[in-house]
Design a protein around this motif. Structure first.
Motif, short mmCIF file in Angstrom:
data_model
loop_
_atom_site.label_atom_id
_atom_site.label_comp_id
_atom_site.label_asym_id
_atom_site.label_seq_id
_atom_site.Cartn_x
_atom_site.Cartn_y
_atom_site.Cartn_z
N ALA A 195 9.93 -10.10 97.76
CA ALA A 195 10.00 -10.91 99.01
C ALA A 195 9.76 -10.01 100.32
CB ALA A 195 11.50 -11.33 99.19
N PRO A 196 9.56 -10.59 101.32
CA PRO A 196 9.45 -10.05 102.76
C PRO A 196 10.54 -8.90 103.03
CG PRO A 196 8.80 -12.05 103.04
CD PRO A 196 9.37 -12.08 101.48
N VAL A 197 10.13 -7.83 103.58
CA VAL A 197 11.32 -6.66 103.44
C VAL A 197 12.49 -7.22 104.55
CG1 VAL A 197 11.45 -4.32 104.59
CG2 VAL A 197 9.54 -4.87 103.31
N LYS A 198 12.00 -7.87 105.48
CA LYS A 198 13.27 -8.46 106.49
C LYS A 198 14.33 -9.32 105.89
CE LYS A 198 10.28 -12.08 108.43
NZ LYS A 198 9.54 -12.47 109.58
N VAL A 199 14.03 -9.96 104.59
CA VAL A 199 14.80 -10.83 103.85
C VAL A 199 15.36 -10.17 102.66
CG1 VAL A 199 14.18 -13.01 104.82
CG2 VAL A 199 13.06 -12.26 102.80
N GLN A 200 14.83 -9.01 102.11
CA GLN A 200 15.35 -8.18 101.00
C GLN A 200 16.85 -8.07 100.81
OE1 GLN A 200 12.71 -5.04 100.45
NE2 GLN A 200 11.08 -6.32 99.15
N LEU A 201 17.43 -7.78 101.91
CA LEU A 201 18.56 -7.51 101.50
C LEU A 201 19.67 -8.65 101.45
CD1 LEU A 201 21.20 -5.38 101.69
CD2 LEU A 201 21.29 -5.61 104.12
N PRO A 202 19.46 -9.70 102.47
CA PRO A 202 20.32 -10.68 102.11
C PRO A 202 19.89 -11.68 100.57
CG PRO A 202 19.01 -11.14 103.97
CD PRO A 202 18.82 -9.78 103.42
N LEU A 203 18.56 -11.69 100.55
CA LEU A 203 18.04 -12.19 99.28
C LEU A 203 18.44 -11.53 98.15
CD1 LEU A 203 16.18 -14.52 98.26
CD2 LEU A 203 14.31 -13.19 98.43
N GLY A 204 18.38 -10.18 98.08
CA GLY A 204 18.56 -9.35 97.05
C GLY A 204 20.16 -9.73 96.54
N LEU A 205 21.13 -9.65 97.50
CA LEU A 205 22.59 -9.95 97.26
C LEU A 205 22.69 -11.16 96.63
CD1 LEU A 205 24.08 -8.17 100.47
CD2 LEU A 205 23.97 -7.21 98.19
N ALA A 206 22.06 -12.25 97.32
CA ALA A 206 22.31 -13.49 96.64
C ALA A 206 21.52 -13.73 95.31
CB ALA A 206 21.63 -14.86 97.71
N GLY A 207 20.44 -13.14 95.13
CA GLY A 207 19.62 -13.15 93.90
C GLY A 207 20.25 -12.64 92.95
N PHE A 208 20.90 -11.08 93.02
CA PHE A 208 21.55 -10.34 91.99
C PHE A 208 22.93 -11.18 91.70
CE2 PHE A 208 24.83 -7.51 90.74
CZ PHE A 208 24.18 -7.17 89.59
N SER A 209 23.51 -11.76 92.65
CA SER A 209 24.76 -12.39 92.29
C SER A 209 24.67 -13.50 91.54
CB SER A 209 25.39 -13.08 93.67
OG SER A 209 25.93 -12.13 94.35
N LEU A 210 23.55 -14.55 91.65
CA LEU A 210 23.10 -15.41 90.95
C LEU A 210 22.69 -15.21 89.38
CD1 LEU A 210 22.62 -18.36 90.72
CD2 LEU A 210 20.51 -18.37 91.59
N ALA A 211 21.83 -14.01 89.23
CA ALA A 211 21.54 -13.44 88.16
C ALA A 211 22.79 -12.77 87.43
CB ALA A 211 20.49 -12.42 88.29
N GLN A 212 23.62 -12.34 87.91
CA GLN A 212 24.88 -11.73 87.35
C GLN A 212 25.59 -12.67 86.76
OE1 GLN A 212 25.02 -8.76 86.29
NE2 GLN A 212 26.96 -7.92 86.67
N VAL A 213 25.89 -13.71 87.50
CA VAL A 213 26.73 -14.81 86.91
C VAL A 213 25.95 -15.65 85.78
CG1 VAL A 213 27.49 -17.11 87.62
CG2 VAL A 213 27.87 -15.17 89.20
N THR A 214 24.61 -15.83 86.03
CA THR A 214 23.75 -16.46 84.74
C THR A 214 23.96 -15.45 83.69
OG1 THR A 214 22.50 -17.46 86.37
CG2 THR A 214 21.54 -17.28 84.15
N ALA A 215 23.89 -14.17 83.92
CA ALA A 215 23.69 -13.18 82.68
C ALA A 215 25.16 -13.44 82.14
CB ALA A 215 23.31 -11.97 83.14
N PHE A 216 26.28 -13.49 83.02
CA PHE A 216 27.42 -13.55 82.22
C PHE A 216 27.54 -14.64 81.27
CE2 PHE A 216 31.93 -15.11 82.58
CZ PHE A 216 32.44 -14.10 81.77
N SER B 193 25.77 -14.19 78.16
CA SER B 193 25.97 -13.02 77.01
C SER B 193 27.51 -13.51 76.84
CB SER B 193 26.07 -11.79 77.74
OG SER B 193 26.88 -11.59 78.88
N SER B 194 28.30 -13.73 77.73
CA SER B 194 29.73 -14.09 77.12
C SER B 194 30.10 -15.46 76.41
CB SER B 194 30.91 -14.05 78.62
OG SER B 194 30.99 -12.58 79.06
N GLY B 195 29.36 -16.59 76.89
CA GLY B 195 29.23 -17.55 76.61
C GLY B 195 28.70 -17.73 74.94
N SER B 196 27.67 -16.90 74.88
CA SER B 196 27.29 -16.96 73.58
C SER B 196 28.02 -16.08 72.52
CB SER B 196 25.78 -16.07 73.50
OG SER B 196 25.91 -14.96 73.88
#
Length: 188
Positions: A104-125, A128-131
């Motif tokens: 992503a463009p640098v100016k949005v990487q911090l908020p996008l990264g936090l949101a993207g990681f949050s979504l990915a982490q919940v999805t991964a949970f 892994s935990s659901g399975s």
């Protein structure tokens, strides 16, 4: 972020992430210092900085090897079940989220990264935990209601330490990008 890092810098960061995985998973070096598991943060950061797919495979192989060594040394193998293979798609979700946010463009990487990681982490949970809950055979008559109750109990701990690691990394990356911009090194 990926444009500013050289191959050597990426490799050095990749080696550091691998070392942190070794220091934070249950075996063999985790007794040296006590870190919350770094694996998910390392996967996201690896994708974010543009490490290649070989690094992803290496990180997964390292995590699996450390898990097997831990079990071989006497750790309770409770988590080893037919659902263990679902760690691969859970890890891949986190890696690809990092790659998408790193492009992503640098100016949005911090908020996008936090949101993207949050979504990915919940999805991964949920992967892994659901399975594990539904496929491991360790729970009698699993239900969606009970899984959601377990989610309320376990998701905060699963999420928080990795989120802190990623937030720290993204903040540092944003600071370095700002410094580079002021020095005339441009990205996206």
């Amino acid at each position: 972020m990926q444009n500013v890092l050289t191959h050597l810098n990426r490799s050095a960061i990749g080696l550091l992430l691998g070392l942190l995985i070794m220091l934070s998973r249950p075996y063999p070096l985790s007794g040296i210092i006590h870190l919350a598991d770094v694996t998910h943060a390392a996967l996201f950061i690896g994708g974010f900085i543009g490490l290649g797919y070989r690094w992803f495979g290496g990180f997964v192989a390292l995590a699996v090897t450390l898990d097997m060594l831990s079990i071989a040394s006497g750790t309770d193998p409770f988590c080893l079940s037919p659902a263990y293979g679902f760690l691969l798609p859970a890890f891949a979700v986190i890696w690809y989220a990092g790659a998408a946010c790193g492009n992503a463009p640098v100016k949005v990487q911090l908020p996008l990264g936090l949101a993207g990681f949050s979504l990915a982490q919940v999805t991964a949970f949920f992967i892994s935990s659901g399975s594990f809950y539904f496929l491991s055979g360790k729970f009698v008559d699993p239900t969606l209601t009970e899984m959601l109750a377990r989610t309320e109990r376990y998701l905060p701990g699963y999420f928080s330490s990795s989120f802190i690691y990623v937030a720290l990394f993204l903040t540092l990356a944003a600071a370095f990008a700002l410094i580079n911009r002021r020095q005339g090194v441009h990205e996206h």
